[in-house]
Enzyme design. Sequence first.
Site, PDB file in Angstrom:
ATOM      1  N   ALA A 104     -24.244  15.971 -11.711  1.00 37.32           N
ATOM      2  CA  ALA A 104     -25.603  16.326 -11.310  1.00 37.32           C
ATOM      3  C   ALA A 104     -26.455  16.380 -12.564  1.00 37.32           C
ATOM      4  CB  ALA A 104     -25.597  17.686 -10.625  1.00 37.32           C
ATOM      5  N   GLY A 124     -20.718  16.011 -10.072  1.00 40.91           N
ATOM      6  CA  GLY A 124     -21.216  15.312  -8.880  1.00 40.91           C
ATOM      7  C   GLY A 124     -20.809  13.844  -8.856  1.00 40.91           C
ATOM      8  N   GLU A 158     -17.427  13.940  -7.473  1.00 47.42           N
ATOM      9  CA  GLU A 158     -17.550  14.279  -6.046  1.00 47.42           C
ATOM     10  C   GLU A 158     -18.023  13.079  -5.228  1.00 47.42           C
ATOM     11  OE1 GLU A 158     -19.926  17.798  -7.096  1.00 47.42           O
ATOM     12  OE2 GLU A 158     -18.608  18.920  -5.781  1.00 47.42           O
ATOM     13  N   GLU A 186     -17.914  21.807 -13.879  1.00 49.74           N
ATOM     14  CA  GLU A 186     -18.968  22.776 -13.537  1.00 49.74           C
ATOM     15  C   GLU A 186     -18.681  24.165 -14.077  1.00 49.74           C
ATOM     16  OE1 GLU A 186     -17.548  20.638 -11.452  1.00 49.74           O
ATOM     17  OE2 GLU A 186     -19.088  19.642 -10.244  1.00 49.74           O
TER      18      GLU A 186
HETATM   19  N1  COA Z   1     -27.196  15.927 -16.655  1.00 47.41           N
HETATM   20  C1  COA Z   1     -28.272  15.623 -17.405  1.00 47.41           C
HETATM   21  N2  COA Z   1     -28.211  14.881 -18.508  1.00 47.41           N
HETATM   22  C2  COA Z   1     -26.995  14.438 -18.888  1.00 47.41           C
HETATM   23  C3  COA Z   1     -25.834  14.715 -18.163  1.00 47.41           C
HETATM   24  C4  COA Z   1     -25.971  15.497 -16.993  1.00 47.41           C
HETATM   25  N3  COA Z   1     -24.931  15.782 -16.213  1.00 47.41           N
HETATM   26  N4  COA Z   1     -24.774  14.135 -18.788  1.00 47.41           N
HETATM   27  C5  COA Z   1     -25.291  13.515 -19.865  1.00 47.41           C
HETATM   28  N5  COA Z   1     -26.614  13.692 -19.936  1.00 47.41           N
HETATM   29  C6  COA Z   1     -27.545  13.173 -20.938  1.00 47.41           C
HETATM   30  C7  COA Z   1     -27.466  13.938 -22.239  1.00 47.41           C
HETATM   31  O1  COA Z   1     -28.255  15.115 -22.164  1.00 47.41           O
HETATM   32  C8  COA Z   1     -28.023  12.913 -23.205  1.00 47.41           C
HETATM   33  O2  COA Z   1     -29.432  12.880 -23.054  1.00 47.41           O
HETATM   34  P1  COA Z   1     -30.396  12.833 -24.375  1.00 47.41           P
HETATM   35  O3  COA Z   1     -29.982  11.574 -25.082  1.00 47.41           O
HETATM   36  O4  COA Z   1     -31.762  12.772 -23.781  1.00 47.41           O
HETATM   37  O5  COA Z   1     -30.081  14.063 -25.141  1.00 47.41           O
HETATM   38  C9  COA Z   1     -27.476  11.605 -22.670  1.00 47.41           C
HETATM   39  O6  COA Z   1     -27.176  11.848 -21.299  1.00 47.41           O
HETATM   40  C10 COA Z   1     -26.201  11.131 -23.343  1.00 47.41           C
HETATM   41  O7  COA Z   1     -25.236  12.167 -23.255  1.00 47.41           O
HETATM   42  P2  COA Z   1     -24.476  12.793 -24.539  1.00 47.41           P
HETATM   43  O8  COA Z   1     -24.063  14.174 -24.188  1.00 47.41           O
HETATM   44  O9  COA Z   1     -25.312  12.588 -25.756  1.00 47.41           O
HETATM   45  O10 COA Z   1     -23.218  11.814 -24.618  1.00 47.41           O
HETATM   46  P3  COA Z   1     -21.797  12.161 -25.232  1.00 47.41           P
HETATM   47  O11 COA Z   1     -21.061  10.862 -25.291  1.00 47.41           O
HETATM   48  O12 COA Z   1     -21.927  12.950 -26.485  1.00 47.41           O
HETATM   49  O13 COA Z   1     -21.071  13.117 -24.137  1.00 47.41           O
HETATM   50  C11 COA Z   1     -20.415  13.790 -21.915  1.00 47.41           C
HETATM   51  C12 COA Z   1     -20.766  12.614 -22.870  1.00 47.41           C
HETATM   52  C13 COA Z   1     -20.260  13.206 -20.511  1.00 47.41           C
HETATM   53  C14 COA Z   1     -19.107  14.441 -22.358  1.00 47.41           C
HETATM   54  C15 COA Z   1     -21.565  14.823 -21.961  1.00 47.41           C
HETATM   55  O14 COA Z   1     -22.796  14.138 -21.769  1.00 47.41           O
HETATM   56  C16 COA Z   1     -21.451  15.895 -20.908  1.00 47.41           C
HETATM   57  O15 COA Z   1     -20.660  16.789 -21.039  1.00 47.41           O
HETATM   58  N6  COA Z   1     -22.269  15.784 -19.829  1.00 47.41           N
HETATM   59  C17 COA Z   1     -22.318  16.784 -18.789  1.00 47.41           C
HETATM   60  C18 COA Z   1     -21.131  16.637 -17.860  1.00 47.41           C
HETATM   61  C19 COA Z   1     -21.162  17.752 -16.813  1.00 47.41           C
HETATM   62  O16 COA Z   1     -21.024  18.909 -17.112  1.00 47.41           O
HETATM   63  N7  COA Z   1     -21.353  17.339 -15.555  1.00 47.41           N
HETATM   64  C20 COA Z   1     -21.342  18.246 -14.451  1.00 47.41           C
HETATM   65  C21 COA Z   1     -22.698  18.778 -14.167  1.00 47.41           C
HETATM   66  S1  COA Z   1     -22.661  19.987 -12.883  1.00 47.41           S
END
Ligand code: COA
Length: 258
Positions: A65, A109, A112, A132
Site C-alpha cells: 500500500a 498489499g 495480498e 506491515e
Molecule cells: N509506499 C509508498 N512509497 C513507497 C513504498 C510504499 N509501500 N515502497 C517504496 N516506496 C517509495 C520510496 O519511498 C521511494 O520513494 P522516493 O524515491 O520518493 O523516496 C521509492 O519508492 C523507492 O523506494 P526505496 O525505499 O528508495 O527503495 P529501496 O530499494 O531502498 O527499498 C523496499 C525497497 C521495498 C525494501 C522499501 O522501499 C520498503 O521497505 N518499502 C515499503 C514496503 C512496505 O512496508 N510495504 C507494506 C506497506 S503496508
Amino acid sequence: MYENVILERKDRVAVLTVNRPDKLNALNLATRNDIVAALDELRADESIRCVIITGSGEKAFIAGADIAEFAGRTAHQQRATMQAMKVFTAMEEFPKPVIAAINGFCLGGGCELALACDIRLASSTARLGQPEINLAIIPGGGGTQRLTRLVGEGKSMELILTGRQVKADEALAIGLVNEVVDAGKLMDRAMELAASIAEKSPIALQAAKEAVKTAARTNLREGLDREIDLFALCFASEDKEEGVTAFLEKRKPEFKGR
Ligand code: COA
C-alpha cells in the site's frame, strides 16, 4: 486510458502492468481504482481468456500500500477507506484466471494482491512478505486470511509477526508461489502459461476457478455440492460437446465459449 496501469492485449491474454515504478508500484487509491476499472473492462471483453498482472520496472511487482496515504490517518478514516480496498476482492472474484508475474518486491498489499490471484510465478530476484508489523499495523487486504490458507497458520504467523521478506526459493518451498523463473524470462514464461490456459473453454475455466475457490469459503459437504452443480453446468455448454467430440475424433478442440 489509465493513469497508473498499462493494459495490453496479446491474442487471448491481457497483461495488466501496475505503472508507478518511481514508487515501486505502491498501491495508492488511484492505482487501486485503476486496477478495479481495468478488471471490469477485461471481465466484459469476451476475447480475453486469461490475465497476467505484473509491475513496471526492474525492482518491484508492488511494494505494498502507499504508506504516504497512511500518515496522520485515524482509525475511523481508515475504516471508511476500506471500501476502496475492494481491489483484493475484485481480483479474487474476477471470473477469468489471473496469473501474478512477480518481478521483484512483492510486499504488503502487493503480496495480498498476488494472494488474490490464481497462480503466482516469481522471478528469481523476487522478495515477498507482509511487513506491515514494522509500521505497527497488520495486513488489511486479506493477508491474514489468504496467506494462512495458502501456506498454513505456522508459516503465515511467522511471516506476519516478523515482517520478514522471503526470497523466491523459500516462497516456492512454502507454497507461496507456484514456480520460480530466471530473471529476464518471467514474462515469457507467464505468457506461455497464460496462452496454455487461454486455449481452454472459458466456461470450464470459470467453473473450475469458482469450484476451487469454494474450497476455502465453505465446508467440505457444501463444497462438494457446489462442485457437482458446476460440473453439471459444464454439460450445458457447446464447448463440452466440442471437447469430447474432438477427443474421440483425435483432433484439437476449438472452444467458442458457448
Ligand atoms: N509506499 C509508498 N512509497 C513507497 C513504498 C510504499 N509501500 N515502497 C517504496 N516506496 C517509495 C520510496 O519511498 C521511494 O520513494 P522516493 O524515491 O520518493 O523516496 C521509492 O519508492 C523507492 O523506494 P526505496 O525505499 O528508495 O527503495 P529501496 O530499494 O531502498 O527499498 C523496499 C525497497 C521495498 C525494501 C522499501 O522501499 C520498503 O521497505 N518499502 C515499503 C514496503 C512496505 O512496508 N510495504 C507494506 C506497506 S503496508
